[in-house]
Design a protein around this motif. Structure first.
Motif, PDB file in Angstrom:
ATOM      1  N   ARG A  59     -45.080 -49.433  51.226  1.00  0.00           N
ATOM      2  CA  ARG A  59     -43.696 -49.702  50.823  1.00  0.00           C
ATOM      3  C   ARG A  59     -42.727 -48.762  51.533  1.00  0.00           C
ATOM      4  NH1 ARG A  59     -43.229 -51.014  44.485  1.00  0.00           N
ATOM      5  NH2 ARG A  59     -41.200 -51.751  45.259  1.00  0.00           N
ATOM      6  N   LEU A  60     -43.159 -47.544  51.810  1.00  0.00           N
ATOM      7  CA  LEU A  60     -42.342 -46.614  52.591  1.00  0.00           C
ATOM      8  C   LEU A  60     -42.100 -47.173  53.992  1.00  0.00           C
ATOM      9  CD1 LEU A  60     -43.121 -42.771  52.924  1.00  0.00           C
ATOM     10  CD2 LEU A  60     -42.147 -44.099  54.759  1.00  0.00           C
ATOM     11  N   LEU A  61     -43.191 -47.592  54.654  1.00  0.00           N
ATOM     12  CA  LEU A  61     -43.093 -48.044  56.038  1.00  0.00           C
ATOM     13  C   LEU A  61     -42.246 -49.298  56.186  1.00  0.00           C
ATOM     14  CD1 LEU A  61     -46.712 -47.500  57.416  1.00  0.00           C
ATOM     15  CD2 LEU A  61     -44.682 -46.110  57.835  1.00  0.00           C
ATOM     16  N   PRO A  77     -37.703 -45.870  57.286  1.00  0.00           N
ATOM     17  CA  PRO A  77     -38.964 -45.127  57.258  1.00  0.00           C
ATOM     18  C   PRO A  77     -38.997 -43.969  58.243  1.00  0.00           C
ATOM     19  CG  PRO A  77     -39.249 -47.237  58.366  1.00  0.00           C
ATOM     20  CD  PRO A  77     -37.893 -47.263  57.731  1.00  0.00           C
ATOM     21  N   ALA A  78     -38.417 -44.140  59.425  1.00  0.00           N
ATOM     22  CA  ALA A  78     -38.493 -43.091  60.448  1.00  0.00           C
ATOM     23  C   ALA A  78     -37.802 -41.816  59.988  1.00  0.00           C
ATOM     24  CB  ALA A  78     -37.884 -43.587  61.757  1.00  0.00           C
ATOM     25  N   ALA A  93     -40.284 -46.081  67.947  1.00  0.00           N
ATOM     26  CA  ALA A  93     -40.955 -47.386  68.039  1.00  0.00           C
ATOM     27  C   ALA A  93     -41.030 -48.041  66.664  1.00  0.00           C
ATOM     28  CB  ALA A  93     -42.354 -47.208  68.630  1.00  0.00           C
ATOM     29  N   LEU A  94     -41.303 -47.250  65.651  1.00  0.00           N
ATOM     30  CA  LEU A  94     -41.355 -47.762  64.282  1.00  0.00           C
ATOM     31  C   LEU A  94     -40.004 -48.357  63.892  1.00  0.00           C
ATOM     32  CD1 LEU A  94     -43.270 -47.774  61.723  1.00  0.00           C
ATOM     33  CD2 LEU A  94     -42.091 -45.702  61.039  1.00  0.00           C
ATOM     34  N   LEU A 115     -47.101 -46.948  63.775  1.00  0.00           N
ATOM     35  CA  LEU A 115     -47.384 -45.583  63.318  1.00  0.00           C
ATOM     36  C   LEU A 115     -48.634 -45.019  63.973  1.00  0.00           C
ATOM     37  CD1 LEU A 115     -46.631 -43.252  61.389  1.00  0.00           C
ATOM     38  CD2 LEU A 115     -48.026 -44.377  59.631  1.00  0.00           C
ATOM     39  N   LEU A 116     -49.608 -45.898  64.263  1.00  0.00           N
ATOM     40  CA  LEU A 116     -50.918 -45.428  64.728  1.00  0.00           C
ATOM     41  C   LEU A 116     -51.195 -45.723  66.201  1.00  0.00           C
ATOM     42  CD1 LEU A 116     -53.009 -46.605  61.622  1.00  0.00           C
ATOM     43  CD2 LEU A 116     -52.081 -44.332  62.059  1.00  0.00           C
TER      44      LEU A 116
END
Length: 432
Positions: free
Chosen positions: A191-193, A198-199, A240-241, A255-256
């Motif tokens: 939910r954060l992302l 989020p960034a 990028a996020l 993120l990954l």
């Protein structure tokens, strides 16, 4: 609430639904608090009531549209597992009940007539866009460590800033998250992302994520020393996020996608950074990290595959796009293009020209989808029965079907029954 009031009890909407109403949002859930004891609530609602948490004073009442949790006013006892109180004591005071809640914006209540109770200044914090703990932050987080992740999630979702004292409490208490169930962490992180900002939240709290995902920490401040990049690895990841759509799979991929860069970084004789093999290493690490937070198999496999594919070039040709469609499917190929766009936008401005090539790839994809291009066995103009009739047996049937599909995808043979049967006959003769 009318039923509770008619029986002589107080009834108040409380928590997130009140917060959302004051923000002009439609509440996802409705929670009610009351001075009625759980047994009284059960008696009032009969077979519509479920004793879902009697130990903590909670009864769930089913309506035609939703389920509503009704909880008795309470004060909490000691929290020994940093998650739930060992015992609760019921009280007659709404204010005492509100005092045990996490953040001021979640400690507001409203009755059916719109009477508003806000003993901790939640409405003002809501107006100012501030997330602040009710009472002493460290006490709140030591009671329930998941509140730290909830705080970060609220800040991202509501685009709020976190009050300095609350922020300091999160940093000081972050290690307590190691005691929280991974599934709970996953829910809040997702939910954060997918929130509004989020960034901004992740930029301020990489140490918090590092408690359960320590692999993130080496990215912070790692200079890429490469002309393609104007940001360090962590800042590139956050940019990028921010450039990606709020699809959970895409956001986790962003993120990954470079999580393996610290392990792969090598400097050449001119001091330039290179990261050969980082997509494969990132995918390997992402697999382990997602397993740690108990992601379901399908979601985990999808994210890992996109991480591994994020740096692969895709030519804007029919065969190249068909091969990608066969490997990923339409939904994940579109996700991959979103990943590539976001990754490119987070690079140095002089190297953000790949978007036009991605536009061309997407145009080919749109056309192939519209034409229902053959990219799967079920779309093939021949079946296993046709190959059996030609004399294929056992595993050879599956192998030949896949070879025929490869030939169609590569544009070597049209997806026409007669042409495919001719091809299969030739293959069988060549194998004799």
């Amino acid at each position: 609430m009318e039923t509770l009031e008619a029986a002589g009890h107080e009834a108040w909407c409380v928590g997130g639904c009140v917060r959302d109403l004051r923000l002009g949002r439609t509440p996802e859930d409705w929670d009610v608090t009351t001075n009625a004891l759980p047994e009284q609530t059960l008696a009032l609602f009969g077979d519509r009531a479920l004793p879902t948490g009697l130990r903590h004073g909670t009864v769930t009442v089913r309506t035609s549209e939703r389920a509503v949790e009704i909880t008795t006013f309470r004060r909490d006892g000691n929290y020994r597992d940093h998650r739930r109180p060992e015992r609760v004591t019921f009280t007659c005071s709404l204010e005492e009940d509100l005092s045990r809640r996490d953040f001021t914006v979640n400690a507001m209540a409203m009755d059916l007539r719109g009477v508003f109770r806000d003993p901790f200044g939640g409405a003002e914090d809501l107006k100012m866009g501030i997330l602040r703990c009710v009472g002493e932050p460290e006490r709140r987080f030591r009671e329930d460590a998941l509140r730290m992740m909830r705080g970060l999630r609220f800040a991202a979702d509501l685009a709020f800033s976190i009050h300095p004292q609350t922020a300091a409490g999160i940093h000081r208490c972050r290690e307590l998250l190691a005691e929280i169930a991974p599934e709970r962490i996953q829910t809040e992180l997702t939910r954060l992302l997918t929130g509004q900002q989020p960034a901004e939240v992740l930029r301020a709290y990489p140490d918090v994520l590092g408690v359960f995902w320590p692999e993130i920490l080496p990215m912070v401040g790692l200079d890429q020393r490469n002309r393609h990049h104007c940001y360090d690895v962590w800042e590139h990841t956050l940019h990028a996020l921010s450039a990606s759509p709020p699809d959970p799979v895409v956001r986790y991929t962003m993120l990954l996608h470079d999580i393996g860069k610290p392990d792969c970084m090598r400097l050449d004789e001119d001091g330039r950074g290179h990261f050969r093999g980082h997509p494969v290493q990132s995918a390997r690490m992402a697999e382990q990290m997602l397993r740690r937070l108990r992601f379901d198999n399908r979601t985990r496999a999808c994210i890992v595959r996109l991480v591994e594919w994020h740096d692969r070039p895709i030519a804007a040709t029919d065969p190249a796009v068909r091969r990608c469609l066969r490997a990923l499917g339409e939904e994940d190929l579109r996700r991959l293009l979103a990943v590539k766009r976001a990754d490119n936008l987070a690079q140095a401005p002089a190297y953000q020209d790949r978007q036009r090539e991605l536009d061309r790839v997407e145009a080919v994809l749109d056309r192939l989808v519209e034409e229902n291009a053959c990219v799967s066995l079920r779309q093939l103009a021949v079946s296993g029965r046709d190959l059996l009739a030609l004399g294929y047996v056992g595993p050879a049937v599956g192998r030949e079907l896949n070879q025929l599909l490869d030939a169609v995808v590569d544009g070597v043979v049209p997806n026409e029954r007669a042409s495919l049967l001719d091809w299969a006959r030739k293959d069988r003769q060549d194998c004799r």
